[in-house]
Scaffold this motif. Sequence first.
Motif, PDB file in Angstrom:
ATOM      1  N   VAL A  34       0.851  -1.199   0.000  1.00 24.30           N
ATOM      2  CA  VAL A  34       0.000   0.000   0.000  1.00 24.30           C
ATOM      3  C   VAL A  34       0.883   1.245   0.000  1.00 24.30           C
ATOM      4  CG1 VAL A  34      -1.751   1.294   1.274  1.00 24.30           C
ATOM      5  CG2 VAL A  34      -1.865  -1.203   1.181  1.00 24.30           C
ATOM      6  N   ARG A  35       0.681   2.095  -0.974  1.00 26.90           N
ATOM      7  CA  ARG A  35       1.462   3.324  -1.097  1.00 26.90           C
ATOM      8  C   ARG A  35       0.681   4.555  -0.670  1.00 26.90           C
ATOM      9  NH1 ARG A  35       4.720   0.298  -0.504  1.00 26.90           N
ATOM     10  NH2 ARG A  35       6.079  -0.618  -2.047  1.00 26.90           N
ATOM     11  N   LYS A  36      -0.656   4.500  -0.780  1.00 26.90           N
ATOM     12  CA  LYS A  36      -1.473   5.658  -0.439  1.00 26.90           C
ATOM     13  C   LYS A  36      -2.863   5.185  -0.035  1.00 26.90           C
ATOM     14  CE  LYS A  36      -3.131  10.003  -2.427  1.00 26.90           C
ATOM     15  NZ  LYS A  36      -3.174  10.834  -3.643  1.00 26.90           N
ATOM     16  N   ILE A  37      -3.428   5.861   0.971  1.00 29.67           N
ATOM     17  CA  ILE A  37      -4.795   5.586   1.419  1.00 29.67           C
ATOM     18  C   ILE A  37      -5.590   6.875   1.285  1.00 29.67           C
ATOM     19  CG2 ILE A  37      -6.261   4.881   3.350  1.00 29.67           C
ATOM     20  CD1 ILE A  37      -3.822   3.392   4.483  1.00 29.67           C
ATOM     21  N   SER A  38      -6.720   6.798   0.579  1.00 24.21           N
ATOM     22  CA  SER A  38      -7.562   7.974   0.360  1.00 24.21           C
ATOM     23  C   SER A  38      -9.000   7.643   0.728  1.00 24.21           C
ATOM     24  CB  SER A  38      -7.541   8.388  -1.117  1.00 24.21           C
ATOM     25  OG  SER A  38      -6.238   8.544  -1.590  1.00 24.21           O
ATOM     26  N   PRO A  39      -9.753   8.639   1.202  1.00 25.36           N
ATOM     27  CA  PRO A  39     -11.175   8.396   1.456  1.00 25.36           C
ATOM     28  C   PRO A  39     -11.901   8.163   0.133  1.00 25.36           C
ATOM     29  CG  PRO A  39     -10.609  10.700   1.855  1.00 25.36           C
ATOM     30  CD  PRO A  39      -9.350   9.999   1.524  1.00 25.36           C
ATOM     31  N   ASP A  40     -12.937   7.362   0.187  1.00 22.12           N
ATOM     32  CA  ASP A  40     -13.778   7.096  -0.974  1.00 22.12           C
ATOM     33  C   ASP A  40     -15.226   7.283  -0.533  1.00 22.12           C
ATOM     34  OD1 ASP A  40     -13.428   6.218  -3.781  1.00 22.12           O
ATOM     35  OD2 ASP A  40     -14.795   4.613  -3.195  1.00 22.12           O
ATOM     36  N   GLU A  41     -16.121   7.323  -1.465  1.00 22.29           N
ATOM     37  CA  GLU A  41     -17.526   7.571  -1.132  1.00 22.29           C
ATOM     38  C   GLU A  41     -18.090   6.465  -0.241  1.00 22.29           C
ATOM     39  OE1 GLU A  41     -19.956   5.850  -4.859  1.00 22.29           O
ATOM     40  OE2 GLU A  41     -18.799   7.651  -5.277  1.00 22.29           O
ATOM     41  N   GLY A  42     -19.076   6.816   0.545  1.00 23.44           N
ATOM     42  CA  GLY A  42     -19.754   5.849   1.393  1.00 23.44           C
ATOM     43  C   GLY A  42     -18.921   5.292   2.527  1.00 23.44           C
ATOM     44  N   ARG A  43     -18.004   6.095   3.069  1.00 27.93           N
ATOM     45  CA  ARG A  43     -17.146   5.696   4.198  1.00 27.93           C
ATOM     46  C   ARG A  43     -16.223   4.538   3.859  1.00 27.93           C
ATOM     47  NH1 ARG A  43     -19.835   5.669   9.926  1.00 27.93           N
ATOM     48  NH2 ARG A  43     -17.693   5.109  10.250  1.00 27.93           N
ATOM     49  N   LYS A  44     -15.901   4.392   2.593  1.00 32.41           N
ATOM     50  CA  LYS A  44     -14.940   3.385   2.158  1.00 32.41           C
ATOM     51  C   LYS A  44     -13.578   4.058   2.026  1.00 32.41           C
ATOM     52  CE  LYS A  44     -18.478   1.158  -0.623  1.00 32.41           C
ATOM     53  NZ  LYS A  44     -18.895   0.860  -2.012  1.00 32.41           N
ATOM     54  N   LEU A  45     -12.555   3.258   1.799  1.00 34.07           N
ATOM     55  CA  LEU A  45     -11.216   3.779   1.551  1.00 34.07           C
ATOM     56  C   LEU A  45     -10.719   3.250   0.209  1.00 34.07           C
ATOM     57  CD1 LEU A  45      -9.506   3.269   5.032  1.00 34.07           C
ATOM     58  CD2 LEU A  45     -10.347   5.414   4.061  1.00 34.07           C
ATOM     59  N   ARG A  46      -9.870   4.018  -0.437  1.00 33.22           N
ATOM     60  CA  ARG A  46      -9.243   3.622  -1.695  1.00 33.22           C
ATOM     61  C   ARG A  46      -7.752   3.464  -1.423  1.00 33.22           C
ATOM     62  NH1 ARG A  46     -10.693   4.145  -7.053  1.00 33.22           N
ATOM     63  NH2 ARG A  46     -12.596   5.158  -6.338  1.00 33.22           N
ATOM     64  N   LEU A  47      -7.198   2.317  -1.799  1.00 39.18           N
ATOM     65  CA  LEU A  47      -5.779   2.052  -1.614  1.00 39.18           C
ATOM     66  C   LEU A  47      -5.069   2.084  -2.957  1.00 39.18           C
ATOM     67  CD1 LEU A  47      -5.904  -1.052   0.789  1.00 39.18           C
ATOM     68  CD2 LEU A  47      -5.960   1.377   1.391  1.00 39.18           C
ATOM     69  N   LEU A  48      -3.958   2.791  -3.015  1.00 39.65           N
ATOM     70  CA  LEU A  48      -3.082   2.754  -4.179  1.00 39.65           C
ATOM     71  C   LEU A  48      -1.958   1.795  -3.850  1.00 39.65           C
ATOM     72  CD1 LEU A  48      -2.075   3.772  -6.942  1.00 39.65           C
ATOM     73  CD2 LEU A  48      -0.883   5.595  -5.699  1.00 39.65           C
ATOM     74  N   LEU A  49      -1.784   0.784  -4.694  1.00 35.91           N
ATOM     75  CA  LEU A  49      -0.769  -0.241  -4.457  1.00 35.91           C
ATOM     76  C   LEU A  49       0.517   0.070  -5.217  1.00 35.91           C
ATOM     77  CD1 LEU A  49      -3.052  -3.404  -4.681  1.00 35.91           C
ATOM     78  CD2 LEU A  49      -2.499  -2.001  -2.679  1.00 35.91           C
ATOM     79  N   ALA A  50       1.589  -0.582  -4.835  1.00 40.29           N
ATOM     80  CA  ALA A  50       2.901  -0.348  -5.435  1.00 40.29           C
ATOM     81  C   ALA A  50       2.912  -0.601  -6.941  1.00 40.29           C
ATOM     82  CB  ALA A  50       3.946  -1.229  -4.755  1.00 40.29           C
ATOM     83  N   ASN A  51       2.044  -1.494  -7.421  1.00 44.77           N
ATOM     84  CA  ASN A  51       1.998  -1.798  -8.850  1.00 44.77           C
ATOM     85  C   ASN A  51       1.122  -0.824  -9.631  1.00 44.77           C
ATOM     86  OD1 ASN A  51      -0.588  -2.583  -8.169  1.00 44.77           O
ATOM     87  ND2 ASN A  51      -0.383  -4.679  -8.900  1.00 44.77           N
ATOM     88  N   GLY A  52       0.591   0.213  -8.954  1.00 47.96           N
ATOM     89  CA  GLY A  52      -0.241   1.216  -9.602  1.00 47.96           C
ATOM     90  C   GLY A  52      -1.727   0.902  -9.591  1.00 47.96           C
ATOM     91  N   GLU A  53      -2.091  -0.290  -9.156  1.00 49.17           N
ATOM     92  CA  GLU A  53      -3.493  -0.686  -9.091  1.00 49.17           C
ATOM     93  C   GLU A  53      -4.163  -0.031  -7.888  1.00 49.17           C
ATOM     94  OE1 GLU A  53      -6.040  -4.854  -8.916  1.00 49.17           O
ATOM     95  OE2 GLU A  53      -3.904  -4.903  -9.337  1.00 49.17           O
ATOM     96  N   THR A  54      -5.449   0.273  -8.007  1.00 50.91           N
ATOM     97  CA  THR A  54      -6.217   0.770  -6.866  1.00 50.91           C
ATOM     98  C   THR A  54      -7.274  -0.258  -6.503  1.00 50.91           C
ATOM     99  OG1 THR A  54      -7.771   1.986  -8.259  1.00 50.91           O
ATOM    100  CG2 THR A  54      -5.872   3.202  -7.440  1.00 50.91           C
ATOM    101  N   VAL A  55      -7.506  -0.380  -5.204  1.00 51.87           N
ATOM    102  CA  VAL A  55      -8.533  -1.286  -4.691  1.00 51.87           C
ATOM    103  C   VAL A  55      -9.327  -0.538  -3.633  1.00 51.87           C
ATOM    104  CG1 VAL A  55      -7.350  -3.460  -5.202  1.00 51.87           C
ATOM    105  CG2 VAL A  55      -6.890  -2.290  -3.060  1.00 51.87           C
ATOM    106  N   ILE A  56     -10.563  -0.964  -3.437  1.00 48.78           N
ATOM    107  CA  ILE A  56     -11.461  -0.325  -2.480  1.00 48.78           C
ATOM    108  C   ILE A  56     -11.576  -1.183  -1.225  1.00 48.78           C
ATOM    109  CG2 ILE A  56     -13.835   0.464  -2.068  1.00 48.78           C
ATOM    110  CD1 ILE A  56     -12.301   2.145  -4.115  1.00 48.78           C
ATOM    111  N   VAL A  57     -11.481  -0.535  -0.065  1.00 52.22           N
ATOM    112  CA  VAL A  57     -11.719  -1.192   1.217  1.00 52.22           C
ATOM    113  C   VAL A  57     -13.201  -1.017   1.528  1.00 52.22           C
ATOM    114  CG1 VAL A  57     -11.125  -1.294   3.661  1.00 52.22           C
ATOM    115  CG2 VAL A  57      -9.400  -0.561   1.991  1.00 52.22           C
TER     116      VAL A  57
END
Length: 75
Positions: A34-57
């Motif tokens: 995990v390289r970056k954690i950002s807020p996302d809509e609906g109290r979720k989080l968005r993670l930016l991974l080292a490979n450039g992919e984003t995933v939602i928590v």
Amino acid sequence: VYKIRNTLYELEEMCRSKSFMRISKSTIVNLNAVRKISPDEGRKLRLLLANGETVIVSRGFVGDLKKSIGMKGDA
């Protein structure tokens, strides 16, 4: 992305003591990637991974993620 024959529940148990964590019904992430954690809509989080992919928590996993990485704030 890895294809496996185990269920996600089995994989989660195998990786529990390592730096992996379940972040949704269908995703387990390596916290070291995990390289970056950002807020996302609906109290979720968005993670930016080292490979450039984003995933939602998913909301149900946000509190556990915050606790495991020592992040403060509402879960």
